[in-house]
Design an enzyme around this catalytic site. Sequence first.
Site, PDB file in Angstrom:
ATOM      1  N   GLU A   1       0.856  -1.194   0.000  1.00 44.25           N
ATOM      2  CA  GLU A   1       0.000   0.000   0.000  1.00 44.25           C
ATOM      3  C   GLU A   1       0.885   1.235   0.000  1.00 44.25           C
ATOM      4  OE1 GLU A   1      -2.716   2.481   3.165  1.00 44.25           O
ATOM      5  OE2 GLU A   1      -2.812   0.300   3.262  1.00 44.25           O
TER       6      GLU A   1
ATOM      7  N   GLU B   1      -2.623  11.928   3.467  1.00 44.44           N
ATOM      8  CA  GLU B   1      -3.355  11.436   4.631  1.00 44.44           C
ATOM      9  C   GLU B   1      -3.128  12.378   5.813  1.00 44.44           C
ATOM     10  OE1 GLU B   1      -4.398   7.124   6.544  1.00 44.44           O
ATOM     11  OE2 GLU B   1      -2.327   7.461   5.919  1.00 44.44           O
TER      12      GLU B   1
END
Length: 399
Positions: A133, A138
Amino acid sequence: MKTFLSTLTLVSLSQLALGANYTLLKDHSGNGFFDDWAFFGNYDNLTNGDVTYVNQSQSTNLAFINSAGHAIVKVDNTSFVPYNEKRNSVRIGSKDYYALGSVWVFDIAHLPYGCSVWPGVWSSAFKWPDQGEIDIIEGINKMTANQMALHTFAGCNAATGTNAINQPSIANCNDTQGSGCTVAEKQSNSYGESFASAGGGVWATQFDESGIFIWFWTRASVPASITTATNSIDISSWGNPSAAFPSSSCNIPQFFGPQQLIVDITLCGDWAGIPSLFGPSCAPSGNQSDPSLCYITDVINNGTSDYATAYFEFNSIRTYGVNSSVLVSFDGKPESSSNSSTGSSSGSGSSSGSGSGSSNSSGSNGSSQGSGAKINLMVTPSGLYAGMAVATFLSWLVL
């Protein structure tokens, strides 16, 4: 001598990563922005957030094109949510997967931010955690800077001493024993209110056998090679990346498979909802160790004011590749020519990673904190079951 050779390796890998032209594969912009995305259509069972991700038929007021022609992805900020229920939000995943040899460019005018808000622009392989990932954007709550990360299984590490603008705060990418290898952005205007005030900005990610490299530019600094790009893009003038994960310390083809692009906004959950992270800046009063503090304070009741800034505004998402075969299905097989591109593509052959990785977000304001697994086996539950059935049948044939 070892140190000297390692330094030379990092330099050579960086030069290799920067010296390529890429052909346009997908142009997600304008009225067709959502055409090649799938809506998750399920509650957040990935990070335990207090949201229900709507399906496309329910997304009219949460995923749409505004009057400027930009794509809006947002949290419901108009409904009254009773106690014990979740607030509606959106998670979309690209219908395409991208193999090694691809570049993804995200031109964004506004990022979701605010108390309890946890947005992400990231990628994940079909098989999680075995194929990795990549977290590109974020943040949570009132963070003022973006955080980038890789999540894998044991054996992948973030290199220090690279030419990247920011160095890793956590080097171990093994998500099963922590929160992945994280890099905090130190450039200004990369998140929150300051990002919006600056007119947004651009992120670019290079997914390459030589490494994974992430760039960020605030609006005033976006390179001309991005703003003028049409059917191809030249990344040689981009300069040092914000974060660099060279293959010298993480064998990219071993730890990363073809990646699906994902955009989502959850609330509270395994990172934003941690009382010690939510309470100090977001809780007006009360027991700041209460695990339901975030949910009670923000999610339920009237969310109009709480979530007025909880939205993405995308100018575009454009993807590029060394050739059209970089655009693949979830199992790494090249797509048919009829589905491979909305731009012009040329060339043949592909480079596709395989191996392992995992997902788990981390820290705020430089501190690292596990956020819970963002498992991405398939965009939709029905797709997951279909994929599992196919895998079972294929394994039976092999046996």
